[in-house]
Design a protein around this motif. Structure first.
Motif, PDB file in Angstrom:
ATOM      1  N   VAL A 106      -3.345   4.079  -0.168  1.00 40.48           N
ATOM      2  CA  VAL A 106      -4.103   3.453  -1.341  1.00 40.48           C
ATOM      3  C   VAL A 106      -3.775   2.071  -1.321  1.00 40.48           C
ATOM      4  CG1 VAL A 106      -3.821   3.571  -4.042  1.00 40.48           C
ATOM      5  CG2 VAL A 106      -3.667   5.713  -2.875  1.00 40.48           C
ATOM      6  N   THR A 107      -4.863   1.147  -1.319  1.00 39.76           N
ATOM      7  CA  THR A 107      -4.654  -0.348  -0.998  1.00 39.76           C
ATOM      8  C   THR A 107      -5.083  -1.220  -2.297  1.00 39.76           C
ATOM      9  OG1 THR A 107      -6.963  -0.408   0.083  1.00 39.76           O
ATOM     10  CG2 THR A 107      -4.856   0.115   1.192  1.00 39.76           C
ATOM     11  N   GLU A 108      -5.788  -0.418  -3.330  1.00 41.96           N
ATOM     12  CA  GLU A 108      -6.289  -1.011  -4.412  1.00 41.96           C
ATOM     13  C   GLU A 108      -5.681  -0.810  -5.729  1.00 41.96           C
ATOM     14  OE1 GLU A 108     -10.466  -1.644  -4.999  1.00 41.96           O
ATOM     15  OE2 GLU A 108     -10.733  -1.799  -2.616  1.00 41.96           O
ATOM     16  N   LEU A 109      -5.445  -1.686  -6.616  1.00 41.98           N
ATOM     17  CA  LEU A 109      -5.265  -1.355  -8.038  1.00 41.98           C
ATOM     18  C   LEU A 109      -6.170  -2.065  -8.965  1.00 41.98           C
ATOM     19  CD1 LEU A 109      -1.692  -1.527  -9.821  1.00 41.98           C
ATOM     20  CD2 LEU A 109      -3.669  -2.902 -10.891  1.00 41.98           C
ATOM     21  N   PRO A 135       0.908  -1.041  -0.083  1.00 42.56           N
ATOM     22  CA  PRO A 135      -0.136  -0.021   0.074  1.00 42.56           C
ATOM     23  C   PRO A 135       0.885   1.049  -0.096  1.00 42.56           C
ATOM     24  CG  PRO A 135      -0.917  -1.685   1.478  1.00 42.56           C
ATOM     25  CD  PRO A 135       0.412  -2.329   1.132  1.00 42.56           C
ATOM     26  N   LEU A 136       0.330   2.216  -0.582  1.00 44.93           N
ATOM     27  CA  LEU A 136       1.158   3.545  -0.706  1.00 44.93           C
ATOM     28  C   LEU A 136       0.460   4.557   0.367  1.00 44.93           C
ATOM     29  CD1 LEU A 136       1.110   2.198  -3.698  1.00 44.93           C
ATOM     30  CD2 LEU A 136       1.707   4.227  -4.599  1.00 44.93           C
ATOM     31  N   LYS A 137       1.287   5.279   1.091  1.00 46.39           N
ATOM     32  CA  LYS A 137       1.169   6.367   1.993  1.00 46.39           C
ATOM     33  C   LYS A 137       1.173   7.456   0.986  1.00 46.39           C
ATOM     34  CE  LYS A 137       1.520   8.687   6.497  1.00 46.39           C
ATOM     35  NZ  LYS A 137       2.092   8.464   7.837  1.00 46.39           N
ATOM     36  N   ILE A 138       0.304   8.480   0.822  1.00 45.58           N
ATOM     37  CA  ILE A 138       0.584   9.442  -0.016  1.00 45.58           C
ATOM     38  C   ILE A 138       0.135  10.856   0.349  1.00 45.58           C
ATOM     39  CG2 ILE A 138       0.522   8.130  -2.192  1.00 45.58           C
ATOM     40  CD1 ILE A 138      -2.424   9.206  -2.499  1.00 45.58           C
ATOM     41  N   VAL A 139       0.802  11.774   0.223  1.00 49.24           N
ATOM     42  CA  VAL A 139       0.612  13.169   0.433  1.00 49.24           C
ATOM     43  C   VAL A 139       0.402  13.980  -0.763  1.00 49.24           C
ATOM     44  CG1 VAL A 139       2.724  13.823   0.592  1.00 49.24           C
ATOM     45  CG2 VAL A 139       0.855  15.049   2.250  1.00 49.24           C
ATOM     46  N   LEU A 140      -1.056  14.929  -0.425  1.00 44.94           N
ATOM     47  CA  LEU A 140      -1.169  15.834  -1.469  1.00 44.94           C
ATOM     48  C   LEU A 140       0.130  17.049  -1.388  1.00 44.94           C
ATOM     49  CD1 LEU A 140      -3.070  16.239  -4.149  1.00 44.94           C
ATOM     50  CD2 LEU A 140      -4.505  17.640  -2.258  1.00 44.94           C
ATOM     51  N   ASP A 141       0.716  17.009  -2.737  1.00 50.30           N
ATOM     52  CA  ASP A 141       1.736  18.048  -2.824  1.00 50.30           C
ATOM     53  C   ASP A 141       0.986  19.395  -3.141  1.00 50.30           C
ATOM     54  OD1 ASP A 141       4.868  18.243  -3.716  1.00 50.30           O
ATOM     55  OD2 ASP A 141       3.745  19.582  -4.848  1.00 50.30           O
ATOM     56  N   ARG A 142       0.280  19.377  -4.226  1.00 50.07           N
ATOM     57  CA  ARG A 142      -0.399  20.564  -4.619  1.00 50.07           C
ATOM     58  C   ARG A 142      -1.578  20.175  -5.721  1.00 50.07           C
ATOM     59  NH1 ARG A 142       3.176  24.238  -8.251  1.00 50.07           N
ATOM     60  NH2 ARG A 142       4.915  23.367  -6.733  1.00 50.07           N
ATOM     61  N   VAL A 143      -2.494  21.310  -5.587  1.00 50.48           N
ATOM     62  CA  VAL A 143      -3.582  21.108  -6.698  1.00 50.48           C
ATOM     63  C   VAL A 143      -3.439  22.232  -7.536  1.00 50.48           C
ATOM     64  CG1 VAL A 143      -6.130  21.477  -7.005  1.00 50.48           C
ATOM     65  CG2 VAL A 143      -5.253  20.619  -4.778  1.00 50.48           C
ATOM     66  N   LEU A 144      -3.445  21.926  -8.792  1.00 53.30           N
ATOM     67  CA  LEU A 144      -3.258  22.799  -9.893  1.00 53.30           C
ATOM     68  C   LEU A 144      -4.379  22.814 -11.060  1.00 53.30           C
ATOM     69  CD1 LEU A 144      -1.914  21.290 -12.831  1.00 53.30           C
ATOM     70  CD2 LEU A 144      -0.148  20.924 -11.033  1.00 53.30           C
ATOM     71  N   LEU A 145      -4.391  23.693 -11.839  1.00 54.24           N
ATOM     72  CA  LEU A 145      -5.198  23.797 -13.006  1.00 54.24           C
ATOM     73  C   LEU A 145      -4.395  23.926 -14.041  1.00 54.24           C
ATOM     74  CD1 LEU A 145      -8.330  24.330 -13.837  1.00 54.24           C
ATOM     75  CD2 LEU A 145      -7.937  26.801 -13.771  1.00 54.24           C
ATOM     76  N   THR A 146      -4.821  23.018 -15.036  1.00 48.48           N
ATOM     77  CA  THR A 146      -4.033  23.345 -16.316  1.00 48.48           C
ATOM     78  C   THR A 146      -4.781  23.886 -17.291  1.00 48.48           C
ATOM     79  OG1 THR A 146      -5.619  21.272 -17.339  1.00 48.48           O
ATOM     80  CG2 THR A 146      -3.620  20.732 -16.049  1.00 48.48           C
ATOM     81  N   SER A 147      -4.263  24.287 -18.428  1.00 50.39           N
ATOM     82  CA  SER A 147      -4.732  25.251 -19.469  1.00 50.39           C
ATOM     83  C   SER A 147      -5.824  24.674 -20.229  1.00 50.39           C
ATOM     84  CB  SER A 147      -3.745  25.583 -20.567  1.00 50.39           C
ATOM     85  OG  SER A 147      -3.262  24.360 -21.244  1.00 50.39           O
TER      86      SER A 147
END
Length: 309
Positions: A277-280, A178-190
């Protein structure tokens, strides 16, 4: 006595010659390393590579402007009109059959986390865009990893081949954690996509997972859709101008400034958000971008192996 002195002199000369050659060799080796550093010397930590990638993606809006206001293309070379229609002010997906079906491997983000994310940013966007926005189904938040077939390079497969692919993916997942993850940033694309860009704290890294999937799926397209290092989730897609009653944007620079302020407010709420995250999933998408547009699909779910040990 003379023989002894001669032998000593020859030994001394040999020793000096060996030492000189050794020093020259070492200097040449050092020089070569400085010009051609080894892979380990030049390797960039994956987290730094991700940060650099996300910074580049964040500049996309500044460099190209809000192309989605002009009905541009998506990151997968599809026009927005291919994906959405607006009827009576409401957005509806345009579902088109994928022939052959796309076969995607994605990490799944549990609704335990996705609902909290959605609840954080929806109140910020709703007052400005009302119905001209498409929110990703919070029960289908996912991270695209690797495609066995995609719409740009389709790889047809029989039912037996699809079942064999799913089994190969399942075997890979047995060895993943399982992946322990952290939100680095939110961004808006063109192109109007609101993305969550993540870092990995622990567990199997996406670069490792992609490499294992490539080995397990040798028929897959050589050119995949995303950078090997990326770990991102689509949260929403903006499809039109903000409501005239809420804000007046008279120039491109005004538009960019407005969207940056919105994204900053979302980051203030969500940056640093942690999840596991525990599922693929191995997904057959029978409609184009079925995962993003609530289309027809068949999902084979696999628990990351370490979760059961």
């Amino acid at each position: 006595m003379l023989h002894s002195k001669t032998a000593a002199l020859l030994w001394l000369i040999s020793a000096l010659l060996f030492f000189s050659l050794f020093q020259m060799a070492r200097r040449n080796s050092d020089s070569t390393r400085s010009i051609h550093p080894s892979a380990s010397d030049s390797a960039i930590p994956i987290s730094d590579r991700r940060s650099a990638l996300y910074k580049k993606m964040a500049r996309d809006l500044d460099e190209k402007g809000p192309m989605f206001l002009k009905h541009g293309q998506t990151s997968q070379s599809l026009s927005l009109s291919d994906l959405f229609t607006v009827k009576d002010g409401s957005v509806a997906p345009v579902l088109k059959a994928a022939d052959p079906p796309v076969r995607a491997n994605v990490l799944y983000l549990s609704s335990h986390y996705s609902l909290r994310i959605s609840e954080a940013f929806k109140p910020i966007l709703d007052p400005y865009f009302d119905k001209l926005i498409w929110f990703q189904n919070s029960n289908l938040y996912h991270f695209s990893l690797f495609h066995a077939s995609h719409h740009i390079s389709p790889v047809p497969a029989s039912q037996d081949e699809i079942e064999a692919e799913a089994a190969a993916v399942g075997a890979v997942v047995e060895g993943l954690c399982p992946l322990k993850i952290v939100l680095d940033r939110v961004l808006l694309t063109s192109t109007g996509v609101l993305l969550g860009c993540w870092q990995v704290v622990s567990g199997s890294d996406p670069m490792t997972i992609r490499a294992k999937l490539r080995t397990a799926l040798p028929r897959a397209p050589e050119n995949q859709l995303y950078d090997d290092a990326i770990l991102h989730t689509s949260f929403a897609r903006l499809l039109g101008e903000p409501k005239a009653s809420s804000v007046v944007l008279s120039s491109t620079s005004d538009q960019i400034h407005f969207f940056h302020e919105l994204v900053d407010r979302i980051n203030n709420k969500l940056q640093g958000f942690e999840a596991v995250v525990t599922e693929l999933w191995y997904v057959e998408e029978f409609d184009v971008l079925a995962l993003a547009l609530n289309g027809r699909m068949k999902v084979s779910k696999f628990q990351l192996g370490c979760a059961r040990r």
